[in-house]
Design a protein around this motif. Sequence first.
Motif: not given
Length: 273
Positions: A112-113, A115-121
């Motif tokens: 759910n990130s 593809s690594g673009k999320a700073d926080v999950v």
Amino acid sequence: MNNVIVLIATTPRLSLFTENTLPSIVNQIHPPAAVVLVSDTRHLNQEETEILQSEFKDIPLYALANSRSSGAAGSWNTGIDFISKHFPDSYIAIIDDDDLWHPEHLSSCVANSNSGKADVVLSGINVKINQKTVAVNIPNEISVRDFLVGNPGWQGSNTFIKSELATKIGGFTDGLISGNDRDFAIRVLESGKAKVCYTNIATVDWICNQSPDALSAPGSKQKLRGCAQFLQLHGNKMSTQEMNTYFQRAHELFFLSKEDILNELKQMDGDND
């Protein structure tokens, strides 16, 4: 961005940690790249470290001693400093030394990130008391104001954040006795740099510690100081209604009166003069 480093602060309480928390880390479908264990009050000896490493099998263990202010915040910050230096392009996944992750926790966070673009999950949390689930908190669309008066579901054991952002906001607040999760969340959200994603499922079991020395033990000196510290840090952001809700919550959950907290705050301000 599949590099996940697990961070644990402990006093140490190794027997508690190895009973439930450690196996839940080892059993992750998406195994972490490493585990950083920070001991607050003393160094772990060589034998303890070797036993823990054998339990973690192929997952590298880094056993550190807290080099910052005593307490959970200083211990986490010691770990964040280490991870930032040695694993700069990573996610930090925190777990308390008495909580549990479901096997799919880390894989769900990574999936759910974006593809690594999320700073926080953020994942959901099962609140467990005496082995019974008493509540399920699944955060979504959180805001700063949510954390001024309560916690919509971002705590230690579901913190999954890029090491770069954790470092950029200065980590946790050294010396803050309790409310570390809320203070951290507020500063992450206030940074204006955080893209937050959600798993929408509960993959963390928060084992509520009912012992009198727990940081959030009702009526305790440590919780009184923690409530006053949080007010000192963030009270100026609260509306009158939010301030009233803050005091009401402290009374209902922790048996602390408005007068108790304000007197503690006054004493703290006097100590700083």
